[in-house]
Write an enzyme that holds these catalytic residues in place. Structure first.
Site, PDB file in Angstrom:
ATOM      1  N   ARG A   1       0.866  -0.971   0.129  1.00 45.52           N
ATOM      2  CA  ARG A   1      -0.060   0.022  -0.047  1.00 45.52           C
ATOM      3  C   ARG A   1       0.804   1.254  -0.067  1.00 45.52           C
ATOM      4  O   ARG A   1       0.587   2.255  -0.744  1.00 45.52           O
ATOM      5  CB  ARG A   1      -0.999   0.002   1.298  1.00 45.52           C
ATOM      6  CG  ARG A   1      -1.990  -1.035   1.204  1.00 45.52           C
ATOM      7  CD  ARG A   1      -2.906  -0.954   2.192  1.00 45.52           C
ATOM      8  NE  ARG A   1      -4.093  -2.215   2.105  1.00 45.52           N
ATOM      9  CZ  ARG A   1      -4.439  -2.623   3.258  1.00 45.52           C
ATOM     10  NH1 ARG A   1      -4.389  -2.071   4.595  1.00 45.52           N
ATOM     11  NH2 ARG A   1      -5.440  -3.563   3.034  1.00 45.52           N
TER      12      ARG A   1
ATOM     13  N   ARG B   1      20.150  -8.459   8.043  1.00 44.98           N
ATOM     14  CA  ARG B   1      19.889  -9.867   8.261  1.00 44.98           C
ATOM     15  C   ARG B   1      20.714 -10.918   8.719  1.00 44.98           C
ATOM     16  O   ARG B   1      20.411 -12.125   9.148  1.00 44.98           O
ATOM     17  CB  ARG B   1      18.715 -10.411   6.750  1.00 44.98           C
ATOM     18  CG  ARG B   1      19.830 -10.701   5.846  1.00 44.98           C
ATOM     19  CD  ARG B   1      19.256 -11.110   4.439  1.00 44.98           C
ATOM     20  NE  ARG B   1      19.972 -11.832   3.472  1.00 44.98           N
ATOM     21  CZ  ARG B   1      21.157 -11.233   2.971  1.00 44.98           C
ATOM     22  NH1 ARG B   1      21.488 -10.036   3.311  1.00 44.98           N
ATOM     23  NH2 ARG B   1      21.734 -11.909   1.870  1.00 44.98           N
TER      24      ARG B   1
END
Length: 152
Positions: A31, A104
């Protein structure tokens, strides 16, 4: 024993909640950056969020399988502790990956190490169960590779 089984069940639920949270983050990123499904390319932040969610989802069945086999055949307490650490490391992995790809790596290595540990616990438990090794022969079986290399 019942409380440890409840802990393992709660880890499954926590895992599913984490996966749901990760999926919601992908929806929010879609979005925010106006990326309609099924597109998976776009803004780098969306791509990192999408990959982090996909990676966590891919490893979840392996984690759950190893968690239960190790818990049933090895030791529930040790397995539960490893499971909680794994879930925490995957959360940190997701958070780190969404910020920057390098973020990560630390949690990735930690979660991989924990999966290998769970695999070792599961295999040890299965061997002990199906071979019905006594504790003294079990110790001897574990020490055998060390004896070959002269370390024991």
């Amino acid at each position: 024993t019942a409380s440890l089984i409840a802990l393992m069940i709660s880890q499954c639920l926590i895992g599913w909640m984490l996966l749901s949270y990760f999926a919601m983050q992908v929806i929010y990123a879609r979005r925010k950056y106006k990326i309609a499904p099924p597109e998976t390319r776009g803004h780098p932040e969306f791509e990192r969020t999408f990959r982090a969610q996909a990676n966590c989802s891919e490893y979840f069945p392996i984690f759950i399988s190893l968690l239960w086999v190790a818990g049933i055949f090895f030791h529930q307490g040790v397995t539960a502790a490893c499971g909680l650490l794994y879930l925490y490391s995957r959360l940190k992995y997701f958070q780190g990956y969404t910020q920057a790809a390098q973020g990560r790596l630390g949690p990735l290595y930690a979660s991989a190490w924990l999966l290998w540990l769970l695999l070792g616990l599961a295999l040890s438990g299965l061997l002990a169960h199906f071979l019905e090794l006594s504790s003294s022969s079990w110790t001897a079986a574990l020490a055998w590779p060390l004896q070959i290399h002269g370390a024991w």
